[in-house]
Design a protein around this motif. Structure first.
Motif, short mmCIF file in Angstrom:
data_model
loop_
_atom_site.label_atom_id
_atom_site.label_comp_id
_atom_site.label_asym_id
_atom_site.label_seq_id
_atom_site.Cartn_x
_atom_site.Cartn_y
_atom_site.Cartn_z
N SER A 174 -44.76 33.98 26.92
CA SER A 174 -43.67 34.12 25.96
C SER A 174 -42.46 34.77 26.61
N LEU A 175 -41.31 34.47 26.03
CA LEU A 175 -40.10 35.21 26.37
C LEU A 175 -39.30 35.41 25.10
N GLN A 176 -38.63 36.56 25.02
CA GLN A 176 -37.88 36.91 23.82
C GLN A 176 -36.66 37.74 24.19
N ASN B 30 -30.99 41.01 27.78
CA ASN B 30 -32.27 41.27 28.43
C ASN B 30 -33.34 40.44 27.73
N TYR B 31 -34.44 40.21 28.42
CA TYR B 31 -35.51 39.39 27.88
C TYR B 31 -36.85 40.05 28.16
N ARG B 32 -37.75 39.95 27.17
CA ARG B 32 -39.11 40.44 27.34
C ARG B 32 -39.99 39.26 27.71
N LEU B 33 -40.69 39.36 28.85
CA LEU B 33 -41.62 38.34 29.30
C LEU B 33 -43.03 38.85 29.02
N LEU B 34 -43.83 38.01 28.37
CA LEU B 34 -45.17 38.42 27.95
C LEU B 34 -46.19 37.37 28.36
#
Length: 195
Positions: free
Chosen positions: A85-87, A100-104
């Protein structure tokens, strides 16, 4: 010859005015505090929809809706099908010109490095240069770290890096200039029109 001296004098006056104006305080400028090296930052808050894709041992790609970040997971990087995922998240990286992006998932173990590509725009370069941009991530201790081996492609306006972990990621500008540039530009335009 006298005209050349007059033009040279005017140009010197413009440069002197620009230097003096750059040192003046601007009442409406943002108050920027540059943190000490290694400052712990809060994690960003979700600021958009999360994109998720199942990627397995064959590899795959995932891109944000805005097209500003894309992931390339090579074949063999994952040993089993994994939900990647990315958000978009709120920006907590000082010196970051974009989102900025959160990579999960953050605890995923990659057998091969994953490629992360950021796309920057002309607006991201306000006060800095593309050659001063780097990929950066927020480590588990809350400290942002930039990757000096980030690869710049100015023709495509992209920054690419490799990683074996996920966390919050963004673009970091090594330095940027901020000040009374709007007022300075207006004054220089007015002076130039008077010539």
């Amino acid at each position: 010859k006298q005209l050349q001296l007059t033009v040279a004098g005017i140009m010197m006056a413009i440069v002197l005015l620009a230097c003096m104006n750059a040192c003046k305080e601007d009442e409406d400028k943002e108050d920027i505090t540059i943190p000490a090296r290694g400052a712990v930052r809060e994690k960003g808050q979700p600021a958009g929809s999360q994109i998720t894709k199942q990627i397995g041992p064959q590899g795959g790609e995932l891109s944000s809706v805005d097209g500003r970040i894309s992931l390339l997971v090579p074949a063999g990087a994952l040993t089993a099908a994994t939900e990647i995922s990315l958000q978009p998240v709120s920006n907590t990286l000082p010196g970051s010109p974009g989102a900025n992006y959160r990579l999960l998932p953050e605890n995923v173990k990659f057998e091969k490095p994953v490629s992360i590509t950021f796309r920057y725009s002309a607006a991201d370069l306000k006060g800095t240069s593309s050659q001063l941009l780097f990929a950066a991530y927020q480590s588990a201790d809350g400290i942002w770290r930039f990757l000096p081996d980030t690869r710049l492609n100015e023709a495509d306006s992209t920054l690419t890096c490799n990683t074996t972990h996920f966390s919050d990621w963004g673009i970091f500008a090594e330095f940027w200039l901020q000040g009374a540039n709007r007022q300075l530009a207006q004054r220089l335009e007015a002076i130039a029109e008077g010539l």
